[in-house]
Scaffold this motif. Sequence first.
Motif, PDB file in Angstrom:
ATOM      1  N   GLU A 161     -10.157  -4.588  -7.246  1.00 29.49           N
ATOM      2  CA  GLU A 161     -10.269  -3.875  -5.970  1.00 29.49           C
ATOM      3  C   GLU A 161     -11.398  -4.409  -5.101  1.00 29.49           C
ATOM      4  OE1 GLU A 161     -10.744   0.168  -7.230  1.00 29.49           O
ATOM      5  OE2 GLU A 161      -8.578   0.463  -7.403  1.00 29.49           O
ATOM      6  N   ARG A 210      -9.359  -1.887 -11.137  1.00 30.79           N
ATOM      7  CA  ARG A 210      -8.621  -0.643 -10.960  1.00 30.79           C
ATOM      8  C   ARG A 210      -8.592   0.203 -12.223  1.00 30.79           C
ATOM      9  NH1 ARG A 210      -2.670  -1.494  -9.032  1.00 30.79           N
ATOM     10  NH2 ARG A 210      -2.113  -1.236 -11.218  1.00 30.79           N
ATOM     11  N   THR A 220      -6.625   5.930  -0.862  1.00 30.23           N
ATOM     12  CA  THR A 220      -5.392   5.759  -1.651  1.00 30.23           C
ATOM     13  C   THR A 220      -4.544   7.023  -1.590  1.00 30.23           C
ATOM     14  OG1 THR A 220      -6.489   4.207  -3.145  1.00 30.23           O
ATOM     15  CG2 THR A 220      -4.480   5.255  -3.945  1.00 30.23           C
TER      16      THR A 220
END
Length: 429
Positions: free
Chosen positions: A106, A122, A238
């Motif tokens: 990420e 992640r 997210t």
Amino acid sequence: MGSGYTVNVSIDGFRFRIPVNIVANGGEYYYVVNEPRCGNTCAEVKGQVLSYMRRFNVDVLEAVNQVVRDLDGVDKQDFEAALYYLLRDIRSYGPITVPLFDEYVEEVELNNWSQPVTVVHRELPGIRLVTNIRFEGEVEAREFIYSFSRRGLPRNVSLMKPYIETILPEGHRFTGTIGEITLGPTFSIRKFPEKPMTLEDLVSRGMLKPSTAAYLWLIAELKGFIMISGPMSSGKTTLLSAIAGKLPMYSKVVTIEDTPEIKIPHPHWVRMFTKDGDEKSRVEMFDLVRLAVRYRPDYIIVGEVRGEEVHALFQASALGHGMLTTFHASTPNELIIRLTSPPLNVNPGNLQLLSTVVFTAIRNGRRQVVNVMEPRWVNGRLEFMELLNEQGEVDVERSVKVRELGRFYGIDVNEELKRRTKLLTMKPA
């Protein structure tokens, strides 16, 4: 995923499979990239290709073909290794190419040129993994930062302006310095997945329960005002993108951001971005929220609220627009203090316009929704009512906002939430 996997690196139509290992040792986590070995023959091919490119001003692939024809006895392994490093360094991102292609990574960071590059993975949120990727010296690290200016990206870096903020062609956010304002070159690359996670993905990964996801889906669709709050890297954007991905396809959506992070599969989507500049040319979030209302959208999504645009958001919500945004606060008390104190100065009464506040955090190495709360005005004082029960499920009977929306739209919210919960847990055919 396990401790080892393969990253597919595709450059100019060539595909390389590079093994990566995640290693835990003494409380530290390491991200080990196993790039192909480049021995003497490989190094000779690389050197001759670079020389041929300079002499004849030709493309790297043309130079590779010519050099290999001229050399005798180059085996497949040496050829592939030379081709990989040439394409990696000339057409891609040099030593950090593999983590940039790794879908699990990420963030990629260089905090000190004399130390290894670090990554955020992640599967291990909130932890920085030390890599085996290093720059050979300060000059190489500085040249790496300069190379982003030479790629024709929208921002430049120089001694007069020793930092760069830009968006890479893949959509990743790049911030770097060449020194002057830091102790040597530094950079931070925040990656954004090509395909955003869906609510179903987040449910299956355990970030939130199906009933919670169904509740947020319904509140969003019925044009409520959802604020997702939590510390950095706790999954706010997210979750916001996943909820936005459930908005009706016939509706019109406007997103407002400093840098492009939100991705939604929507046919009627207008993306707006702030613009740096002097007092006359600068375009700020407040300006864009006011402009967005003129587009007559069904939904307005602000990537992160932190300034006077918060007032325009509450006004837009009062006009009937569905609202989604993120905020930096870890508790209800912290959220109220930040919103009602300078520089935001939101009238506490306006906080009743919030339909719900979702709090995210990193718990036990995993991003999670840790609380869902609705604001209430009780005896002249703003309070937040918790909706999650001990199992982390939304207790619909505690929700005033969803029942209000249900009455306004004439739907049975209990049946609707059951239906959506079932849809979110159905396995694909």
